[in-house]
Structure formats: structure tokens, C-alpha cells
Design an enzyme around this catalytic site. Structure first.
Site, PDB file in Angstrom:
ATOM      1  N   GLY A   1      -2.388 -45.106 -29.983  1.00  0.00           N
ATOM      2  CA  GLY A   1      -2.825 -45.378 -31.343  1.00  0.00           C
ATOM      3  C   GLY A   1      -1.724 -45.395 -32.383  1.00  0.00           C
ATOM      4  O   GLY A   1      -2.010 -45.535 -33.577  1.00  0.00           O
TER       5      GLY A   1
ATOM      6  N   ARG B   1      -1.264 -34.187 -29.129  1.00  0.00           N
ATOM      7  CA  ARG B   1      -2.116 -33.664 -28.060  1.00  0.00           C
ATOM      8  C   ARG B   1      -1.328 -32.693 -27.205  1.00  0.00           C
ATOM      9  O   ARG B   1      -0.295 -33.032 -26.639  1.00  0.00           O
ATOM     10  CB  ARG B   1      -2.635 -34.812 -27.185  1.00  0.00           C
ATOM     11  CG  ARG B   1      -3.620 -35.726 -27.871  1.00  0.00           C
ATOM     12  CD  ARG B   1      -4.407 -36.559 -26.864  1.00  0.00           C
ATOM     13  NE  ARG B   1      -3.595 -37.218 -25.892  1.00  0.00           N
ATOM     14  CZ  ARG B   1      -3.501 -38.544 -25.752  1.00  0.00           C
ATOM     15  NH1 ARG B   1      -4.149 -39.342 -26.556  1.00  0.00           N
ATOM     16  NH2 ARG B   1      -2.761 -39.067 -24.803  1.00  0.00           N
TER      17      ARG B   1
ATOM     18  N   GLU C   1      -9.144 -53.587 -24.532  1.00  0.00           N
ATOM     19  CA  GLU C   1      -7.775 -53.460 -24.018  1.00  0.00           C
ATOM     20  C   GLU C   1      -7.819 -52.924 -22.596  1.00  0.00           C
ATOM     21  O   GLU C   1      -8.884 -52.512 -22.115  1.00  0.00           O
ATOM     22  CB  GLU C   1      -6.950 -52.493 -24.885  1.00  0.00           C
ATOM     23  CG  GLU C   1      -6.703 -52.960 -26.291  1.00  0.00           C
ATOM     24  CD  GLU C   1      -5.816 -52.010 -27.081  1.00  0.00           C
ATOM     25  OE1 GLU C   1      -5.223 -52.459 -28.061  1.00  0.00           O
ATOM     26  OE2 GLU C   1      -5.712 -50.830 -26.716  1.00  0.00           O
TER      27      GLU C   1
END
Length: 384
Positions: free
Chosen positions: A151, A355, A269
Site C-alpha cells: 500500500g 506491521r 491485483e
């Protein structure tokens, strides 16, 4: 025993290395920084920029691997054709990696060559080109770098006044030397899902039960399995996934993403490797995790079947601030609850919002995923 060169050593690569080591293989993990997650479980490590083609070739010549497994987008991918010609297996194939590292190539393949249903889109190298394209696309629209991951540089634009910032963010978020953006029609979807698709050397293409997911700015935040979808929509998604993976060629697991709308399924995608939303399979949802499936497909080992064994959910653990070393994790709250797992990725440092781990919950299929999702999200917030 095979010698495997892993290009990119993040959390997905780490789980692949674990699967390979359990089967007695030898793995060299590569990344641009030391002590990346996959390096912590591999046999050897190499630290260099994989966008440096000469450095990449030097590492390949040094180790003479049997198999090259790309795990990230920022690779001098044209070199993979040379390695393939030398007899080295590239996963899933040099063609697949080259296509999917660039959104222009994969979108044109899907929409123009294969005729799959996609969002309307244009490309832009300059802000002026983006401004012109926005008049054709309309608002809201989605702007992304042609080459990026997780992203980075992606944004949803609601009005023309926000275009400049979106363009600058997309350029800044680009990986590699591709400085171009894609502007897409905003799809009014009811939800998004991933169809993990396994292509084999000597067997039929297989599909995991679909995985629902939520993203924020194009980055995965939570996922769950099973994801409720009609038989017709599932068949349409499987048909599209089969078409595009067959065109790209090679053996391995693919994360194929779709939008579900009121009028059916829209291709979004795909990634030619284990998918971040597929980490939910680490929580005993399927008989084989996506990483075990990827390893078997890469090695040409049989996959007798893929079965849903539990309902499950995953929620990411995000860094709450910047860390210049390994943070202290609280596992007490999450592990007090039954049918819960925590996986810490082992990243050596972090900026806010990175993350750092994932919480996994699972339970009986007949009880659904709503409660599991809420538990995973609640517990993920206690780890850091």
C-alpha cells in the site's frame, strides 16, 4: 536437498523458510538490511540492494542456487530471465515476476489480453497527465505507484484539490526506478477478498477457500476465512485466477485479489507469492498453510487436497511509535484466551504503523467468523 535463494526476507519469507527447513532444504535469505525476519531462520544471509543488478548476479554466482524465490517487488527482475536460462528455477517464473512487479504490465494483461473485468484505468508520468486522466475517470478515484508494495504511496482521492498530494505520495512511494502512477476508477464494492491460487508443475490448479480482508490505504489490517460468497461469484473468481496465472506461467502460490460488487466480481491485483491476507492460514483454518502450499508447489511435491478445517481470523499488530530496536511485546493478554495464536515477525526496528506481528484466532466453521474477527482485533491491540 535443494539450495534456495530467497530474495526479500520479510515476515512472509520467514514462514516460507520455516516450511523449507522443516523439509530439509538449504536457504540463503537476502535483503537490504541485516537481521531481517527470514534471515533469523535461514542457513545463510546476504545483505545488498536487489535493485543492483550486478550485486544480484554476484550473489547468484556465489551461491549457485537451484531455486530463486522472490518475496518482494524491489528486484532487478530482468536479470531473472538470465538466471532461468542458466537452468535455475525462478518462482513461479521469470515471466510472472516481471509482469507482476509492475502494475501496468499486469493490468494490461488482465484487461486487454485476457478480457477480465477490471476497474477503468489510465497511466500518468506527470501531474499534468494525471490531471487529464482524472477528468476521464472522475471522482472518487484511486492513485497508486506502478511499482510498490504493502500500500505504499496509494491513496483514494475525492476531489481535484487532492490530486497533487496523491501524485507526490505515489511518486515518493514508488519502488525501483519506475516513476509512473496508475489512476483507477473507484469501485463501489461491498467487500474485498483474496483467492489463494496454487499452480503446480504436475497437477491441476488448486484454490484455497476465499479469504475476506480489510485494507487501509492498500495495506492489510485483518483477514478471515471462510469468506461468504455465492457459488457463481466464486466460480467467476476461480475462472479469472486460473486464466491470469496460466498466462503468467510457473508453479507456486498466488494471492489474487478481487472486489465483490452488486454486479459481480472485479479483478484487482495479484502477487506471485504468499499473500499477507493469507497469514490467516497460520491459524489452522486449512490443512496446509499458504506457506506449506507454496513450498510444495515450488518443489513439485504432491498436494493431495486443500480442506477448510476451522474458521479463523487474523489482525495485525502495528507499531505504536518508532522503535530503533526490538520492542517489548506483551503476550500475556492474547495467550490467556483459547484458540488464539500470536506470531511476532522479529523486525529489528520500526516506524509508527509498521506491521510487527499478527494475532490469529480460530474456531468451529459452523460458528462463523464475526466473533473471531472481533477477538483478533481486540487482542492485537494489546500486544504493543
Amino acid at each position: 536437498m535443494k539450495k534456495i535463494l530467497l530474495l526479500g526476507s520479510g515476515e512472509l519469507g520467514k514462514e516460507f523458510v520455516i516450511a523449507a527447513k522443516r523439509a530439509g532444504q538449504y536457504v540463503i535469505a537476502c535483503d537490504r538490511y541485516d537481521n531481517a525476519p527470514a534471515m533469523q531462520v535461514a542457513d545463510e544471509r546476504e545483505i545488498f540492494s536487489m535493485l543492483d543488478g550486478d550485486a544480484l548476479t554476484a550473489v547468484v554466482n556465489k551461491h549457485q542456487p537451484d531455486i530463486i524465490v522472490p518475496e518482494i517487488e524491489a528486484i532487478r527482475t530482468e536479470r531473472l530471465f538470465d538466471f532461468e536460462k542458466q537452468g535455475i528455477q525462478v518462482v513461479p517464473s521469470a515471466r510472472a515476476v516481471n509482469y507482476t512487479m509492475n502494475r501496468q504490465a499486469i493490468r494490461d494483461l488482465a484487461a486487454k489480453e485476457l478480457g477480465l473485468r477490471t476497474a477503468k484505468y489510465f497511466y500518468a508520468k506527470t501531474y499534468e497527465e494525471l490531471l487529464d486522466a482524472s477528468k476521464e475517470i472522475g471522482f472518487p478515484c484511486v492513485i497508486k505507484p506502478l511499482m510498490s508494495s504493502s500500500g505504499h504511496g496509494q491513496s483514494t482521492v475525492k476531489c481535484a484539490e487532492d490530486l497533487r498530494k496523491a501524485f507526490d505520495d505515489a511518486m515518493a512511494g514508488s519502488r525501483g526506478d519506475v516513476k509512473e502512477v496508475i489512476i483507477e476508477e473507484f469501485i463501489h464494492f461491498t467487500s474485498e477478498f483474496t483467492l489463494l491460487t496454487v499452480t503446480q508443475k504436475n497437477g491441476p490448479t488448486l484454490f484455497c477457500p476465499p479469504i475476506g480482508h480489510v485494507q487501509k490505504s492498500g495495506d492489510y489490517r485483518e483477514s478471515w476465512q471462510p469468506y461468504q460468497i455465492s457459488d457463481k461469484d466464486l466460480k467467476d473468481a476461480q475462472m479469472m485466477a486460473d486464466k491470469v496465472t496460466a498466462a503468467l506461467t510457473g508453479a507456486g502460490i498466488w494471492g489474487v485479489e478481487f472486489f465483490l460488487t452488486d454486479t459481480g466480481v472485479v479483478f484487482s491485483e495479484l502477487s506471485p507469492r504468499p499473500h499477507d491476507t493469507g497469514m490467516v492460514t497460520l491459524g489452522h483454518t486449512t490443512n496446509l498453510s499458504e506457506f506449506e502450499l507454496h513450498f510444495r508447489a515450488v518443489m513439485g511435491l504432491p498436494i493431495a487436497g486443500i480442506h477448510l478445517e476451522h474458521a479463523g481470523a487474523s489482525a495485525v499488530v502495528l507499531a505504536d511509535k518508532e522503535y530503533d530496536c526490538q520492542p517489548e511485546y506483551n503476550l500475556m493478554d492474547a495467550l490467556k484466551e483459547d484458540h488464539t495464536r500470536v506470531r511476532i515477525f522479529g523486525k529489528p526496528n520500526a516506524e509508527k504503523g509498521r506491521r510487527m506481528g499478527v494475532v490469529l484466532t480460530y474456531g468451529p466453521v459452523e460458528e462463523g467468523t464475526d466473533t473471531l474477527r472481533e477477538r483478533a482485533k481486540r487482542l492485537a491491540g494489546t500486544v504493543l
